[in-house]
Design a protein around this motif. Structure first.
Motif, PDB file in Angstrom:
ATOM      1  N   VAL A 388      27.328   4.822 -56.495  1.00 28.64           N
ATOM      2  CA  VAL A 388      26.238   4.787 -57.297  1.00 28.64           C
ATOM      3  C   VAL A 388      25.203   3.617 -56.713  1.00 28.64           C
ATOM      4  O   VAL A 388      25.459   2.636 -57.098  1.00 28.64           O
ATOM      5  N   ILE A 389      24.157   3.651 -56.036  1.00 33.21           N
ATOM      6  CA  ILE A 389      23.029   2.415 -55.780  1.00 33.21           C
ATOM      7  C   ILE A 389      21.623   2.605 -56.209  1.00 33.21           C
ATOM      8  O   ILE A 389      20.958   4.062 -55.407  1.00 33.21           O
ATOM      9  N   ALA A 390      21.249   2.275 -57.152  1.00 34.56           N
ATOM     10  CA  ALA A 390      20.137   2.422 -57.309  1.00 34.56           C
ATOM     11  C   ALA A 390      18.980   1.933 -55.638  1.00 34.56           C
ATOM     12  O   ALA A 390      19.100   0.964 -55.016  1.00 34.56           O
ATOM     13  N   ASP A 391      17.622   2.762 -55.514  1.00 36.82           N
ATOM     14  CA  ASP A 391      17.527   2.613 -54.603  1.00 36.82           C
ATOM     15  C   ASP A 391      15.792   1.844 -54.936  1.00 36.82           C
ATOM     16  O   ASP A 391      15.745   1.090 -54.080  1.00 36.82           O
ATOM     17  N   ASN A 392      15.555   1.615 -56.218  1.00 34.22           N
ATOM     18  CA  ASN A 392      14.280   0.556 -56.540  1.00 34.22           C
ATOM     19  C   ASN A 392      14.173   0.471 -57.999  1.00 34.22           C
ATOM     20  O   ASN A 392      15.325   1.247 -58.542  1.00 34.22           O
TER      21      ASN A 392
END
Length: 449
Positions: A388-392
């Motif tokens: 899971v990667i947060a984009d902002n």
């Protein structure tokens, strides 16, 4: 139809306004740029202009960021005197000076940017470049530096301005929440009034003397151990290193910057580190954070062809943690780990499965939000969510409150700290946007194929 695109970061907001070209081929695509605004939070300054200004801004920021990463800056004689935007470092303050000049030459302005503002400006431009619905024909106007301007190699310890983490690296910091929790840093029971005594005690408690390397150790490592040479692997290692140190760095001193060079294996094991700079050779809190990394002297002493390692620069800069590859990235593109192996009906079925799973979790655990939260997921062929990667920044701040963490299965992608922090199985890169009101939008990052 007037179209507005806004790329908002904590320290900088980039706003683009324009129109569709009327071709009808692309819906709500900003193809004609009419106005640009760039606002900075700390200085409360705003720059504005049109397409030419935007071209110059993107080129100046991109070349400057690449110069920080590589250590090779464009000399004054190769800069275009007609450029409306120019950046230069202020080495005495570790800040950055942005010069703006109006097209007619009658107006000029200078803004001093801190590292966070420059970092967020770079990230905002990266988000624009990754946005296929805004100026799709835009080409990044970079000019290669002539070989004659290359300078002899010098240690990063001598570089006054800490390098940026790199393009799109803000998103990578969210990896912290799916890796196996790192051990707690070992601390003494009582605080020491004398900073030097505290440093010695924490250093002894955190890492043994054998972990502190010299320049010769790093040279020997490069000669005997394979170096990681792909951007994707470097970014996964950078993310793991950031997550481990950010969690372990519990005592932060505002205004105090301490830097290290370190070597890390693809298994997430620390091989050795070296303090950089002469103002303060070491710091107890940062050494305690380094001590949370997996370090085993017997592993560090073994150099085999089967071991792959990478070197990083770590800056404990005040309250901010900055991590970058020692020699920078090979390119400035977004993180792309999409294997492209799932196609057609299988891809549509996979996306629908992910949507059903994520939507069910949010229905059971509703989250009250005021803005859209974009995330990137790494999904195995069987539908397991491994990353899971947060984009902002907003998505990163809210990640701990989302049910996404309950869905994580990093082992499904072969991510096992101590063995490897890099996925070992093919993944499909999936974009998930959580909208206010509970609507979940799911799509393949690379589009349907």
């Amino acid at each position: 139809m007037n179209i507005r695109r806004q790329y908002s970061l904590p320290s900088c907001t980039l706003i683009l306004e324009g129109f569709d070209d009327g071709s009808g081929k692309l819906i709500e695509t900003l193809t004609i740029l009419s106005n640009v605004e760039c606002r900075f939070t700390t200085s409360q300054k705003m720059l504005s202009g049109g397409k030419i200004f935007f071209d110059h801004l993107v080129r100046a920021v991109s070349e400057y960021a690449q110069g920080l990463l590589s250590g090779l800056h464009h000399p004054t004689e190769v800069l275009n005197p007609d450029d409306q935007v120019r950046l230069e470092p202020i080495t005495t303050k570790q800040t950055h000076r942005l010069h703006w000049r109006s097209p007619d030459g009658n107006g000029e302005e200078t803004i001093e940017l801190n590292t966070a503002e420059l970092f967020d400006l770079t990230e905002a431009i990266d988000q624009f470049l990754a946005d296929g619905l805004t100026l799709p024909d835009f080409v990044l106007p970079l000019t290669p530096l002539s070989r004659r301007h290359c300078v002899p190699e010098e240690s990063f310890a001598d570089r006054a301005v800490p390098p940026l983490i790199g393009v799109s690296s803000l998103a990578l910091t969210a990896f912290a929440l799916f890796f196996v929790p790192v051990p707690e840093a070992v601390r003494n029971g009582s605080d020491q009034a004398d900073f030097g005594t505290e440093t010695e005690q924490l250093a002894e408690a955190s890492l043994p003397e054998t972990a502190q390397w010299t320049e010769e150790n790093f040279v020997a490592l490069e000669e005997s151990v394979a170096s990681v040479d792909t951007d994707s692997t470097l970014r996964f290692m950078q993310a793991y290193l950031y997550s481990s140190l950010d969690e372990a760095w519990t005592e932060r001193r505002s205004g105090n910057t301490v830097s290290y060079r370190l070597a890390l294996t693809t298994a997430g094991q620390l091989l050795g580190f070296q303090p950089l700079g002469t103002a303060e050779p070491s710091d107890g809190a940062s050494l305690a954070a380094l001590g949370a990394l997996d370090y085993e002297p017997e592993i560090a002493a073994i150099a085999t062809e089967q071991t792959a390692a990478a070197q990083f620069r770590v800056d404990f800069a005040g309250n901010v943690l900055e991590i970058s590859p020692w020699e920078g990235f090979g390119s400035s593109g977004d993180l792309n780990f999409d294997a492209g192996e799932v196609t057609g009906a299988a891809l549509r079925q996979l996306i629908q499965s992910v949507k059903d799973t994520v939507a069910a979790e949010f229905d059971a655990n509703p989250l009250e939000i005021s803005q859209a939260l974009p995330y990137t997921l790494g999904v195995t062929d069987t539908g397991a969510i491994a990353l899971v990667i947060a984009d902002n920044d907003a998505a990163r701040a809210a990640l701990a409150q989302t049910p996404l963490l309950d869905l994580l299965e990093p082992a499904a992608a072969g991510i096992i700290p101590g063995e490897t922090v890099v996925p070992t199985v093919p993944l499909t890169q999936v974009t998930v946007v959580v909208q206010p009101g509970g609507v979940i939008e799911v799509s393949p990052w690379a589009g349907y194929r």
